[in-house]
Design an enzyme around this catalytic site. Structure first.
Site, PDB file in Angstrom:
ATOM      1  N   ASN A  47      84.584  28.280  37.662  1.00  0.00           N
ATOM      2  CA  ASN A  47      84.897  28.055  39.067  1.00  0.00           C
ATOM      3  C   ASN A  47      84.994  26.568  39.419  1.00  0.00           C
ATOM      4  O   ASN A  47      85.514  26.216  40.476  1.00  0.00           O
ATOM      5  CB  ASN A  47      83.819  28.710  39.943  1.00  0.00           C
ATOM      6  CG  ASN A  47      84.032  28.478  41.411  1.00  0.00           C
ATOM      7  OD1 ASN A  47      85.021  28.901  41.986  1.00  0.00           O
ATOM      8  ND2 ASN A  47      83.100  27.778  42.041  1.00  0.00           N
TER       9      ASN A  47
ATOM     10  N   TYR B 189      96.215  18.460  42.310  1.00  0.00           N
ATOM     11  CA  TYR B 189      95.512  19.745  42.356  1.00  0.00           C
ATOM     12  C   TYR B 189      96.428  20.888  41.907  1.00  0.00           C
ATOM     13  O   TYR B 189      96.013  21.763  41.132  1.00  0.00           O
ATOM     14  CB  TYR B 189      95.010  19.983  43.772  1.00  0.00           C
ATOM     15  CG  TYR B 189      94.138  21.204  43.944  1.00  0.00           C
ATOM     16  CD1 TYR B 189      92.874  21.269  43.366  1.00  0.00           C
ATOM     17  CD2 TYR B 189      94.571  22.291  44.701  1.00  0.00           C
ATOM     18  CE1 TYR B 189      92.061  22.381  43.529  1.00  0.00           C
ATOM     19  CE2 TYR B 189      93.760  23.405  44.879  1.00  0.00           C
ATOM     20  CZ  TYR B 189      92.515  23.448  44.299  1.00  0.00           C
ATOM     21  OH  TYR B 189      91.718  24.558  44.471  1.00  0.00           O
TER      22      TYR B 189
ATOM     23  N   ALA C  23      90.080  30.457  51.128  1.00  0.00           N
ATOM     24  CA  ALA C  23      88.738  31.026  51.294  1.00  0.00           C
ATOM     25  C   ALA C  23      87.875  29.940  51.914  1.00  0.00           C
ATOM     26  O   ALA C  23      87.582  28.921  51.276  1.00  0.00           O
ATOM     27  CB  ALA C  23      88.172  31.473  49.954  1.00  0.00           C
TER      28      ALA C  23
ATOM     29  N   ASP D 225      75.955  23.761  38.151  1.00  0.00           N
ATOM     30  CA  ASP D 225      76.645  22.897  39.105  1.00  0.00           C
ATOM     31  C   ASP D 225      76.270  21.461  38.784  1.00  0.00           C
ATOM     32  O   ASP D 225      75.219  21.200  38.190  1.00  0.00           O
ATOM     33  CB  ASP D 225      76.222  23.243  40.540  1.00  0.00           C
ATOM     34  CG  ASP D 225      77.260  22.812  41.565  1.00  0.00           C
ATOM     35  OD1 ASP D 225      77.971  23.680  42.095  1.00  0.00           O
ATOM     36  OD2 ASP D 225      77.362  21.588  41.835  1.00  0.00           O
TER      37      ASP D 225
ATOM     38  N   ASP E 102      77.782  18.924  34.418  1.00  0.00           N
ATOM     39  CA  ASP E 102      79.029  18.277  34.799  1.00  0.00           C
ATOM     40  C   ASP E 102      80.066  18.700  33.761  1.00  0.00           C
ATOM     41  O   ASP E 102      79.952  18.352  32.583  1.00  0.00           O
ATOM     42  CB  ASP E 102      78.834  16.755  34.790  1.00  0.00           C
ATOM     43  CG  ASP E 102      80.100  15.985  35.109  1.00  0.00           C
ATOM     44  OD1 ASP E 102      81.189  16.591  35.156  1.00  0.00           O
ATOM     45  OD2 ASP E 102      80.001  14.762  35.303  1.00  0.00           O
ATOM     46  N   VAL E 103      81.076  19.459  34.190  1.00  0.00           N
ATOM     47  CA  VAL E 103      82.021  20.036  33.225  1.00  0.00           C
ATOM     48  C   VAL E 103      82.934  18.992  32.599  1.00  0.00           C
ATOM     49  O   VAL E 103      83.706  19.313  31.686  1.00  0.00           O
ATOM     50  CB  VAL E 103      82.864  21.154  33.868  1.00  0.00           C
ATOM     51  CG1 VAL E 103      81.979  22.308  34.323  1.00  0.00           C
ATOM     52  CG2 VAL E 103      83.710  20.626  35.030  1.00  0.00           C
TER      53      VAL E 103
END
Length: 262
Positions: free
Chosen positions: A105, A170, A203, A50, A78-79
């Protein structure tokens, strides 16, 4: 907000025994954290990741206390940073000898009408949600190609199929994740790697509550066939299925975890 009582929690059955998994955006809250816990309950070794280092370390300690320090580790990542992505996957192989499962994710949302959206808003959501998934998928495939197989599960969204005001960035990112999943699956089949995605609707978790108005949450909940939002672990259950041998003939699929496939 009204919520109809959900199902009982399903215990683990050792479906991922002996397998090593990397899960991004897994610092406790939401689908990533729920997936990490479910994987551990299914006897996997889990490397949490994360961008929020403090929350990541806290969740690592919590899970290590329950499942043992040998079963869980954590690497901040950090992706949007290619060097950090490479370090994450290198750590998985160095610590466990191989990489079997990756759950992409990490994602970033936000609400802004397109007419008012800035380039920075658009680019940030796309860079985390779509480009981050690309970077992690590429890194995983390079390792899995050499090791002879594996499984990648991406987190998409029903918004990748349907229109929702204020969600152009998004929705575009999640639609891109779906297309990336399908194309990667065709290429990866030659390496014995399966690539699928889940597509949840709603969710609920603490972070979503912070960034979404009660009125919108009520509206989204009203669309659900069961009259309630999903618990993050219900989405995690489907990710477990896609990561396990029970889905051995599935690849390139986008599995709707809701009733809202168009």
């Amino acid at each position: 907000m009204k919520n109809v009582e959900g199902p009982a929690y399903v215990p683990g059955h050792g479906l991922l025994r002996g397998r090593t998994a990397v899960i991004t955006a897994a610092a406790g809250a939401g689908i990533g954290g729920a997936t990490a816990r479910r994987f551990l309950e299914e006897s996997a070794r889990v490397l949490l990741s994360d961008a929020h280092t403090r929350r990541l370390k806290e969740y690592e300690a919590e899970l290590a206390g329950e499942f043992g320090a040998d079963s869980v580790g954590a690497v901040p990542c950090d992706v949007t940073d290619e060097e950090q992505v490479r370090a994450l996957f290198d750590t998985a192989v160095r610590q466990h000898g191989r990489l079997d499962i990756v759950v992409n994710n990490a994602g970033l949302g936000g609400t802004s009408d397109l007419v008012d959206m800035t380039d920075a808003q658009w680019s940030k959501v796309l860079d985390v949600t779509l480009n981050g998934t690309f970077r992690c998928t590429r890194a995983a495939l390079r390792l899995m190609r050499d090791s002879g197989g594996g499984v990648i599960v991406n987190n998409a969204s029903v918004v990748g199929w349907r229109a929702q005001a204020g969600q152009a960035h998004y929705a575009a990112a999640k639609a891109g994740v779906m297309a990336l999943t399908r194309c990667a699956a065709i290429e990866a089949a030659a390496y014995g790697v399966r690539v699928n995605a889940v597509s949840p609707s709603l969710a609920l978790h603490p972070h979503l509550v912070k960034v979404t108005t009660p009125e919108l949450l009520e509206e989204l909940t009203a669309r659900e066939a069961f009259g309630r939002y999903a618990e993050p672990w219900e989405v995690a259950n489907v990710i477990v299925f896609l990561a396990s041998g029970y889905s051995s003939y599935m690849t390139g699929e986008i599995v709707s975890v809701s009733n809202q496939h168009p």
